[in-house]
Write a protein that holds these residues in place. Structure first.
Motif, PDB file in Angstrom:
ATOM      1  N   PRO A 163       0.801  -1.229   0.000  1.00 20.87           N
ATOM      2  CA  PRO A 163       0.000   0.000   0.000  1.00 20.87           C
ATOM      3  C   PRO A 163       0.832   1.277   0.000  1.00 20.87           C
ATOM      4  O   PRO A 163       0.301   2.358  -0.248  1.00 20.87           O
ATOM      5  N   MET A 164       2.135   1.167   0.306  1.00 16.39           N
ATOM      6  CA  MET A 164       2.980   2.374   0.409  1.00 16.39           C
ATOM      7  C   MET A 164       4.266   2.160  -0.394  1.00 16.39           C
ATOM      8  O   MET A 164       4.769   1.037  -0.486  1.00 16.39           O
ATOM      9  N   VAL A 165       4.770   3.261  -0.963  1.00 14.28           N
ATOM     10  CA  VAL A 165       6.000   3.199  -1.762  1.00 14.28           C
ATOM     11  C   VAL A 165       6.907   4.349  -1.336  1.00 14.28           C
ATOM     12  O   VAL A 165       6.473   5.497  -1.288  1.00 14.28           O
ATOM     13  N   GLU A 203       1.367   8.409 -11.219  1.00 16.57           N
ATOM     14  CA  GLU A 203       0.695   7.143 -11.571  1.00 16.57           C
ATOM     15  C   GLU A 203       0.482   6.275 -10.327  1.00 16.57           C
ATOM     16  O   GLU A 203      -0.534   5.592 -10.197  1.00 16.57           O
ATOM     17  N   LEU A 204       1.449   6.312  -9.408  1.00 11.63           N
ATOM     18  CA  LEU A 204       1.269   5.552  -8.155  1.00 11.63           C
ATOM     19  C   LEU A 204       0.154   6.159  -7.318  1.00 11.63           C
ATOM     20  O   LEU A 204      -0.658   5.445  -6.731  1.00 11.63           O
ATOM     21  N   VAL A 205       0.107   7.495  -7.275  1.00 11.05           N
ATOM     22  CA  VAL A 205      -0.960   8.175  -6.540  1.00 11.05           C
ATOM     23  C   VAL A 205      -2.320   7.813  -7.147  1.00 11.05           C
ATOM     24  O   VAL A 205      -3.278   7.533  -6.421  1.00 11.05           O
ATOM     25  N   PHE A 255       0.342   5.178  -1.228  1.00 12.06           N
ATOM     26  CA  PHE A 255       0.866   6.304  -0.456  1.00 12.06           C
ATOM     27  C   PHE A 255       2.354   6.429  -0.786  1.00 12.06           C
ATOM     28  O   PHE A 255       3.125   5.492  -0.534  1.00 12.06           O
ATOM     29  N   VAL A 256       2.722   7.554  -1.381  1.00 10.59           N
ATOM     30  CA  VAL A 256       4.068   7.718  -1.935  1.00 10.59           C
ATOM     31  C   VAL A 256       4.883   8.677  -1.072  1.00 10.59           C
ATOM     32  O   VAL A 256       4.424   9.780  -0.751  1.00 10.59           O
ATOM     33  N   PRO A 292      -3.245  13.773  -0.458  1.00  9.09           N
ATOM     34  CA  PRO A 292      -3.099  12.974   0.773  1.00  9.09           C
ATOM     35  C   PRO A 292      -2.288  11.705   0.524  1.00  9.09           C
ATOM     36  O   PRO A 292      -1.853  11.044   1.472  1.00  9.09           O
ATOM     37  N   TYR A 293      -2.101  11.358  -0.759  1.00 10.58           N
ATOM     38  CA  TYR A 293      -1.324  10.149  -1.086  1.00 10.58           C
ATOM     39  C   TYR A 293       0.158  10.448  -1.334  1.00 10.58           C
ATOM     40  O   TYR A 293       0.915   9.547  -1.641  1.00 10.58           O
TER      41      TYR A 293
END
Ligand code: SF4
Ligand code: SF4
Length: 334
Positions: free
Chosen positions: A74-76, A95-97, A102-103, A123-124
């Motif tokens: 879920p997070m990067v 693109e991840l957002v 969550f970047v 928020p991401y």
């Protein structure tokens, strides 16, 4: 602002789903390294010692997205090298957002102010700025004058534009409880960043400076004294209370290297972000073909002084979610 509620709920739900599926190993956050090149050359760094042709390589956007989708974390945390050198880093982040990951974009901030307009507050999305100490200490750590002032200016510019800003501080033997307190007080109270991450430096075999890595006892003594007068509760640290207990020697546990895996231009690094015993082509292959029991303190001499968050924060997170008392503690206190 602590971890946004949306992020806590998403990660909590993700962990509950893994437990219901009885999945034993799964990623919490991926360390994505889309390049190794950096515009600094810190002597405690073990990431930039690749031959020139490797330093020039950039990970294609599709490759980065494919790896994150395959593992499902879920997070990067986008690291490197310096990610802002990558010409498509804004595309990778956005693109991840879009995929509701969550970047955290880790940066030494030299290019940050100039590139802010390529990114959107969300928020991401959060910046994770490398700050190892106050001006003199940080500039000595990154071996270039003026970097601290640039980083502070970039943080203020990002805050003015509504970005979430976090910091990442690594401690070495030159640090004292007072220098730990000074930098965290500054980030918490003066710069008012959203959250701060801390870690004792890992003794990279390739790092030119081998003399200033903390041992386990030194790490515990440093944090026990730095945390002693109640500051730990006041600081907005982006760690579980159990991981902070671990840093100051109040708790001890084993490394969970598969919880924060590392994906780079070479593939999924075995066993963790800090050590490279080969690479797998998929997260699944990494999980299934790595002998995880070989790693950790007392099992591999390269792990003996490691108290880094990439190995031990996942252990702390999993122990927290298994205990009502620790879950409550994580919600209300440090
Ligand atoms: S800024 Fe980070 S990646 Fe660049 S040399 Fe320093 S520690 Fe390494
Ligand atoms: S203890 Fe864990 S995180 Fe640290 S170097 Fe060893 S395998 Fe990696």
């Amino acid at each position: 602002m602590p971890v946004p509620l949306r992020q806590s709920i998403r990660v909590g739900t993700y962990l509950a789903r893994q437990r219901m599926a009885r999945r034993e190993k799964f990623p919490l956050i991926v360390e994505l390294e889309p390049l190794f090149q950096c515009n600094l050359a810190c002597s405690g760094c073990g990431k930039i010692q690749h031959p020139e042709h490797e330093l020039r390589r950039r990970m294609p956007v599709e490759q980065a997205l494919g790896a994150i989708e395959e593992c499902g974390a879920p997070m990067v945390s986008i690291a490197g090298g310096e990610p802002l050198i990558h010409p498509e880093i804004d595309v990778i982040a956005s693109e991840l957002v879009k995929r509701r990951k969550f970047v955290y974009l880790c940066t030494n901030a030299l290019l940050m102010e100039r590139k802010l307009e390529l990114f959107e507050p969300s928020p991401y999305f959060a910046w994770a700025v490398h700050i190892d100490g106050l001006r003199e200490r940080h500039d000595a750590s990154v071996e270039r004058e003026g970097v601290f002032d640039k980083a502070v200016a970039a943080i203020r510019a990002a805050q003015d534009r509504g970005f979430r800003v976090t910091t990442n501080t690594t401690f070495f033997t030159h640090d004292t409880p007072q220098t730990v307190q000074q930098v965290l007080d500054f980030l918490n109270d003066e710069l008012k960043v959203d959250q701060m991450m801390i870690s004792p430096a890992y003794a990279y075999e390739k790092a030119p400076d081998q003399e200033h890595f903390l041992g386990v006892q030194q790490t515990r003594a440093l944090f026990r004294e730095a945390f002693a007068d109640g500051r730990r509760k006041r600081w907005r640290l982006n760690h579980t209370p159990l991981f902070l207990d671990f840093l100051e020697g109040k708790a001890d546990f084993e490394c969970t290297a598969w919880g924060i895996p590392s994906y780079s231009l070479f593939g999924w690094q075995r066993p963790c972000y800090l050590m490279a015993d080969g690479y797998a082509t998929s997260y699944r292959e990494l999980i299934e073909t790595t002998d995880w029991d070989r790693y950790g303190r007392g099992r591999d001499p390269r792990c003996d002084n490691c108290m880094a968050h990439c190995g031990y924060e996942p252990t702390a997170v999993l122990a927290t979610t298994r205990s009502v008392r620790q879950s409550l503690r994580a919600m209300v206190a440090r």
